[in-house]
Write a protein that holds these residues in place. Structure first.
Motif, PDB file in Angstrom:
ATOM      1  N   GLN A  49       0.813  -1.214   0.000  1.00  0.00           N
ATOM      2  CA  GLN A  49       0.000   0.000   0.000  1.00  0.00           C
ATOM      3  C   GLN A  49       0.850   1.269   0.000  1.00  0.00           C
ATOM      4  OE1 GLN A  49      -3.134   0.237   2.941  1.00  0.00           O
ATOM      5  NE2 GLN A  49      -3.660  -1.929   2.747  1.00  0.00           N
ATOM      6  N   ARG A  50       2.118   1.122   0.346  1.00  0.00           N
ATOM      7  CA  ARG A  50       3.054   2.251   0.489  1.00  0.00           C
ATOM      8  C   ARG A  50       2.584   3.244   1.556  1.00  0.00           C
ATOM      9  NH1 ARG A  50       3.907   4.965  -4.911  1.00  0.00           N
ATOM     10  NH2 ARG A  50       1.866   4.117  -5.459  1.00  0.00           N
ATOM     11  N   PHE A 162       9.032  13.931   0.654  1.00  0.00           N
ATOM     12  CA  PHE A 162       9.352  13.087   1.802  1.00  0.00           C
ATOM     13  C   PHE A 162       8.530  13.481   3.038  1.00  0.00           C
ATOM     14  CE2 PHE A 162      13.516  13.947  -0.454  1.00  0.00           C
ATOM     15  CZ  PHE A 162      13.356  12.913  -1.362  1.00  0.00           C
ATOM     16  N   ALA A 163       7.230  13.714   2.830  1.00  0.00           N
ATOM     17  CA  ALA A 163       6.355  14.153   3.918  1.00  0.00           C
ATOM     18  C   ALA A 163       5.818  12.929   4.678  1.00  0.00           C
ATOM     19  CB  ALA A 163       5.211  14.999   3.377  1.00  0.00           C
ATOM     20  N   TRP A 202       5.601   8.275  -3.452  1.00  0.00           N
ATOM     21  CA  TRP A 202       6.619   7.635  -2.618  1.00  0.00           C
ATOM     22  C   TRP A 202       6.715   6.161  -3.016  1.00  0.00           C
ATOM     23  CZ3 TRP A 202      10.710   8.506   0.056  1.00  0.00           C
ATOM     24  CH2 TRP A 202      11.185   7.592   0.989  1.00  0.00           C
ATOM     25  N   ASP A 203       7.837   5.772  -3.619  1.00  0.00           N
ATOM     26  CA  ASP A 203       8.038   4.392  -4.073  1.00  0.00           C
ATOM     27  C   ASP A 203       9.503   4.063  -3.870  1.00  0.00           C
ATOM     28  OD1 ASP A 203       7.614   1.905  -5.103  1.00  0.00           O
ATOM     29  OD2 ASP A 203       7.406   2.552  -7.191  1.00  0.00           O
ATOM     30  N   ALA A 204       9.849   3.576  -2.691  1.00  0.00           N
ATOM     31  CA  ALA A 204      11.248   3.413  -2.298  1.00  0.00           C
ATOM     32  C   ALA A 204      11.594   1.955  -2.047  1.00  0.00           C
ATOM     33  CB  ALA A 204      11.522   4.224  -1.037  1.00  0.00           C
ATOM     34  N   SER A 212       5.583   8.471   2.463  1.00  0.00           N
ATOM     35  CA  SER A 212       6.269   9.772   2.494  1.00  0.00           C
ATOM     36  C   SER A 212       6.186  10.491   1.152  1.00  0.00           C
ATOM     37  CB  SER A 212       7.726   9.575   2.913  1.00  0.00           C
ATOM     38  OG  SER A 212       7.811   8.897   4.142  1.00  0.00           O
ATOM     39  N   GLY A 213       4.969  10.758   0.707  1.00  0.00           N
ATOM     40  CA  GLY A 213       4.773  11.421  -0.570  1.00  0.00           C
ATOM     41  C   GLY A 213       5.072  12.910  -0.515  1.00  0.00           C
TER      42      GLY A 213
END
Length: 420
Positions: A49-50, A162-163, A202-204, A212-213
């Motif tokens: 789900q990220r 990176f929120a 956010w896709d890390a 952290s979008g």
């Protein structure tokens, strides 16, 4: 009502809220321990789900852990450094990404003091499940927005990557540069969720579940003066809060990153548990060992990893003792001590990540399957170690420069650090 009477009423209300307090740390710990099987079972779904799944947020809220993300004067937790560390460690043993998200969400606790209580109190008084705020400091203009002065307030726009914690937050503290040429002119705005866009970008490779979008205000947004503040205004308000008995515990960002290392230790303990649980169930291919548990290399790996984790813990315990002692003495950390806290945190994160990676490598080729939790723990811990405040190379260079008596040049810092 007179000004003095208004202040007296406000102080009384704050004292009543403060006295109510949060759930005791031992109670939160016990509830998190009971929640651990759920946290572990949801780690891979969270990564898919990220973000931290909503059901996990709801269950975690029942433990009282989100009290950590509420300023004490509004009824949040006012725990010792060691108690905070223990809570993050307990969460890290369940899901490192969930622990990271909660830790990051406490970043706004200090900045809540930069605004008048009548502005901030409704944020925390409103019914809410999860973290109510997120905070993005932004050490450069690329990571922040801009603010332009107008009558009665500011016109703000920008993008804040990176929120962490933004997915579940009702409000955001966002750094803004308010001078086109002077990078020291930086402030913070408090924005409600309906005033900005949240990109799901956010896709890390690690800590993917932290959501952290990027927060975006694409067009000029009017922000009234009462929702704009600066580090200097924060310092002045913190001094007034201290006079009223609501001052922050010492350490600032240094304290925050140190208590957050509990997450690294928790993930390392989880990884060691996973590895040891598996060594009696399979052999080592192309070797004479039908059981991995019988191989000397396994013994060496477990011994080294255990000692690395113990060493990281010893460093953390020393720093935590120092922070709690300063609180008892009513003293704050010095700039020299802050550099050491960064070095300690960098060492802990890197050492834990290295220990986990050694265990992951020793687990064999089957360990690379995404259904195996050890690979996820390894990726999450290494990702945490690469955050700017934990970066081992930067931390050690700064600490070594200090130890060698070389004057430290001006370094970049985000607005969350520009206090004192």
């Amino acid at each position: 009502m007179s000004k003095h009477l208004t202040l007296a009423v406000a102080e009384r209300d704050a004292a009543e809220t403060f006295a109510h307090g949060a759930v005791e740390p031992d109670t939160i710990m016990e509830r998190i321990d009971a929640l651990r099987p759920w946290l572990r079972s949801m780690q891979m779904e969270a990564e898919r789900q990220r973000r931290v799944p909503q059901e996990t947020v709801e269950r975690l809220a029942e433990t009282g852990a989100y009290d950590l993300a509420i300023p004490p004067r509004f009824g949040g937790a006012d725990f010792s450094a060691r108690d905070l560390f223990r809570i993050y460690e307990a969460l890290g043993r369940g899901c490192g990404a969930t622990a990271w998200t909660l830790w990051a969400s406490t970043g706004g606790n200090m900045w809540s003091a930069a605004f008048a209580d009548e502005v901030v109190r409704p944020v925390f008084d409103a019914p809410w499940t999860g973290n109510r705020t997120c905070a993005v400091g932004g050490s450069t203009r690329r990571l922040s927005g801009t603010a332009r002065r107008v009558d009665g307030g500011w016109m703000v726009k920008g993008a804040w990557p990176f929120a962490t914690g933004s997915v579940h937050a009702s409000h955001a503290y966002l750094a803004t540069f308010y001078d086109e040429t002077d990078d020291t002119k930086v402030g913070m705005v408090l924005l409600p969720r309906d005033s900005y866009e949240l990109r799901e970008d956010w896709d890390a490779m690690g800590l993917a579940a932290t959501g952290s979008g990027t927060i975006v205000v694409a067009e000029d947004l009017f922000v009234p003066d009462e929702r704009f503040s600066t580090p200097q205004m924060l310092i002045e308000r913190l001094a007034r809060l201290k006079e009223r008995g609501f001052g922050l515990r010492p350490g600032g960002l240094g304290r925050s990153i140190m208590v957050g290392t509990g997450n690294a230790l928790g993930m390392a303990e989880h990884a060691l548990e996973l590895f040891v649980d598996g060594i009696g169930k399979k052999g080592i291919a192309y070797s004479p060992y039908s059981r991995q548990a019988d191989a000397p290399i396994t013994h060496l790996n477990v011994g080294y990893a255990t000692m690395q984790i113990k060493a990281a813990r010893r460093v953390a315990e020393t720093a935590l003792d120092d922070l709690d002692r300063l609180h008892e003495l009513g003293e704050d950390v010095t700039p020299v001590e802050t550099v050491r806290l960064h070095a300690d945190a960098g060492f802990i994160w890197d050492t834990c990540a290295t220990a986990i990676e050694a265990l992951f490598k020793a687990s064999g080729a089957s360990g690379i399957a995404k259904k195996q939790p050890l690979q996820l723990v390894a990726r999450n811990c290494r990702a945490g170690s690469m955050h700017a405040v934990h970066n081992i190379q930067t931390c050690m260079e700064n600490y070594g420069r200090q130890l060698c008596g070389v004057e430290l040049a001006v370094t970049s810092a985000n607005v969350l650090e520009r206090v004192g």
